[in-house]
Design an enzyme around this catalytic site. Structure first.
Site, PDB file in Angstrom:
ATOM      1  N   CYS A   1     -16.400   1.218   1.129  1.00 49.11           N
ATOM      2  CA  CYS A   1     -14.940   0.229   1.584  1.00 49.11           C
ATOM      3  C   CYS A   1     -14.603   0.507   2.834  1.00 49.11           C
ATOM      4  O   CYS A   1     -14.011  -0.342   3.331  1.00 49.11           O
ATOM      5  CB  CYS A   1     -14.024   0.804   0.290  1.00 49.11           C
TER       6      CYS A   1
ATOM      7  N   HIS B   1      -7.450   0.955  -6.301  1.00 51.57           N
ATOM      8  CA  HIS B   1      -7.635   0.059  -5.340  1.00 51.57           C
ATOM      9  C   HIS B   1      -8.227  -1.222  -5.645  1.00 51.57           C
ATOM     10  O   HIS B   1      -9.455  -1.585  -5.302  1.00 51.57           O
ATOM     11  CB  HIS B   1      -8.401   0.626  -3.913  1.00 51.57           C
TER      12      HIS B   1
ATOM     13  N   ASP C   1     -17.622   6.759  -0.796  1.00 51.26           N
ATOM     14  CA  ASP C   1     -16.141   6.857  -0.032  1.00 51.26           C
ATOM     15  C   ASP C   1     -16.022   8.180   0.682  1.00 51.26           C
ATOM     16  O   ASP C   1     -16.584   9.051   0.279  1.00 51.26           O
ATOM     17  CB  ASP C   1     -15.141   6.449  -1.015  1.00 51.26           C
TER      18      ASP C   1
ATOM     19  N   ARG D   1       0.856  -1.226  -0.005  1.00 52.66           N
ATOM     20  CA  ARG D   1       0.018   0.057   0.143  1.00 52.66           C
ATOM     21  C   ARG D   1       0.790   1.324   0.003  1.00 52.66           C
ATOM     22  O   ARG D   1       1.588   1.504   0.851  1.00 52.66           O
ATOM     23  CB  ARG D   1      -1.053  -0.020   1.192  1.00 52.66           C
TER      24      ARG D   1
ATOM     25  N   ARG E   1     -13.238  -8.898   1.614  1.00 50.49           N
ATOM     26  CA  ARG E   1     -11.763  -8.447   1.384  1.00 50.49           C
ATOM     27  C   ARG E   1     -11.039  -9.836   1.617  1.00 50.49           C
ATOM     28  O   ARG E   1     -10.021 -10.324   0.653  1.00 50.49           O
ATOM     29  CB  ARG E   1     -11.206  -7.362   2.188  1.00 50.49           C
TER      30      ARG E   1
ATOM     31  N   GLN F   1     -10.115  -3.754  -3.094  1.00 44.83           N
ATOM     32  CA  GLN F   1     -11.374  -3.350  -2.629  1.00 44.83           C
ATOM     33  C   GLN F   1     -12.557  -4.045  -3.488  1.00 44.83           C
ATOM     34  O   GLN F   1     -13.605  -4.526  -3.425  1.00 44.83           O
ATOM     35  CB  GLN F   1     -11.484  -2.174  -2.368  1.00 44.83           C
TER      36      GLN F   1
HETATM   37  N1   CP Z   1     -11.237  -0.379   2.718  1.00 43.31           N
HETATM   38  C1   CP Z   1      -9.798  -0.432   3.055  1.00 43.31           C
HETATM   39  O1   CP Z   1      -8.828  -0.555   2.092  1.00 43.31           O
HETATM   40  O2   CP Z   1      -9.683  -0.382   4.402  1.00 43.31           O
HETATM   41  P1   CP Z   1      -8.315  -0.137   5.051  1.00 43.31           P
HETATM   42  O3   CP Z   1      -7.721   1.243   4.788  1.00 43.31           O
HETATM   43  O4   CP Z   1      -8.735  -0.189   6.603  1.00 43.31           O
HETATM   44  O5   CP Z   1      -7.310  -1.067   4.597  1.00 43.31           O
HETATM   45  N1  NVA Z   2     -10.129   6.533  -0.947  1.00 45.68           N
HETATM   46  C1  NVA Z   2      -9.691   6.195   0.479  1.00 45.68           C
HETATM   47  C2  NVA Z   2      -9.988   4.712   0.437  1.00 45.68           C
HETATM   48  C3  NVA Z   2      -9.388   4.171   1.809  1.00 45.68           C
HETATM   49  C4  NVA Z   2      -9.500   2.549   1.816  1.00 45.68           C
HETATM   50  C5  NVA Z   2      -8.345   6.595   0.579  1.00 45.68           C
HETATM   51  O1  NVA Z   2      -7.512   6.548  -0.335  1.00 45.68           O
HETATM   52  O2  NVA Z   2      -7.812   6.979   1.641  1.00 45.68           O
END
Ligand code: CP
Ligand code: NVA
Length: 308
Positions: free
Chosen positions: A266, A134, A225, A107, A294, A137
């Site tokens: 998400c 992502h 989101d 990530r 997930r 997700q």
């Molecule tokens: N939805 C998601 O990716 O959550 P986290 O940021 O908690 O991993």
């Molecule tokens: N759009 C959000 C998703 C988190 C899972 C971010 O990137 O922070």
């Protein structure tokens, strides 16, 4: 060796096979304690590095649990605690980790970091979120929709709010799984045109409708989101909130969609901002199935990457 970098760079038949496998493996585990090993142990003797340069709850825990259920072991790493966060290059990090582990999930911020890691790693690399997409997700979202409502092909998915990284992967999925996608948000926060053009070229109907109530008409799935993503400067918070307020998912808006329209997010959610408690906890919400999925979807992604 296969990397899982994005929905649009993965073959649609492979995406379908992963969703179907996830559904099957999930069924075989129904009712068992979470730590019960899967009947098959495809990751036995495999080590997986999970690198986080941003916070995470779901991605971190679901990958870790998934690896363990499949008989492997994971090493969770924080970017800032690695030399990566102190000047070592991504390429060298990729070469070194490839000597120790069998797969890497990352990530990160810039998509370029993910791509560079994949270019120089000699083991599979999985995208656990970048500023731009992502995909894990959305694999969980497709699995969740189909569990509740059957095939997603031909259905109408409506995204409310910010045309962000999660929205981008959903648009890519529209092209790959063959569903229609409507974006409703302020023009300044539109998804990148390249995502829209690509999904349209694959035959999916992709629309941008500024009026939220109009957009959700006939929706099979309503998604939103956070209004401020992890990569967004905090200084933009007030402006974003002002722009996005008309796109809040509340009971009035859900009433404009199909009566059985599902609601997804998400997570993490900011209750009272992009979505109300009434919708989050309402009868159409499948947010916790989505979070659980997930785990199941990513187990299939990991098996696909390793060919096991
Ligand atoms: N939805 C998601 O990716 O959550 P986290 O940021 O908690 O991993
Ligand atoms: N759009 C959000 C998703 C988190 C899972 C971010 O990137 O922070």
């Amino acid at each position: 060796m296969r990397h899982f970098l994005d929905i649009n760079t993965t073959d649609p038949a492979d995406l379908r096979a992963m969703i179907d496998q996830a559904r099957e493996t999930k069924a075989t585990r129904a009712g068992l304690p979470k730590g019960t090993p899967d009947r098959e142990q495809p990751l036995e003797n495999h080590l997986v590095a999970l690198i986080f340069e941003k916070p995470s709850t779901r991605t971190r825990v679901s990958f870790d649990v998934g690896v363990r259920q499949m008989g492997g072991e994971s090493i969770v790493l924080t970017g800032s605690e690695m030399q990566l966060g102190h000047g070592e290059s991504i390429a060298d990090t990729a070469r070194v980790l490839s000597r120790y582990v069998d797969m890497i999930m990352i990530r990160t911020f810039d998509e370029a970091s993910l791509l560079e890691l994949a270019e120089h790693a000699t083991v599979p690399v999985i995208n656990g979120l970048t500023n731009r997409t992502h995909p894990c997700q959305i694999m969980a979202d497709v699995l969740t929709f189909e569990e509740h409502r059957g095939p997603i092909a031909g259905r109408k998915v409506v995204w409310l709010g910010d045309g962000n990284n999660v929205a981008a992967s959903m648009i890519q999925a529209a092209g790959q799984f063959g569903f229609d996608f409507t974006f409703s948000g302020p023009e300044q926060l539109d998804p990148e045109a390249v995502f829209v053009d690509e999904a349209r070229a694959k035959g999916s109907k992709v629309e941008i409708v500024r009026d939220a109530a109009e957009a959700v008409a006939d929706a099979d799935l309503v998604v939103t989101d956070t209004w401020v993503s992890m990569h967004d400067a905090l200084s933009t918070r007030e402006r974003r909130h002002n722009q996005l307020r008309p796109y809040q998912v509340n009971a009035d808006l859900m009433a404009q969609a199909k009566p059985d329209a599902l609601f997804m997010h998400c997570l993490p959610a900011h209750r009272g901002e992009e979505v109300t408690d009434e919708v989050m906890d309402g009868p159409n919400s499948v947010i916790f199935d989505e979070a659980e999925n997930r785990l199941h979807a990513q187990k299939a992604v990991m098996r696909w990457c390793l060919g096991v």
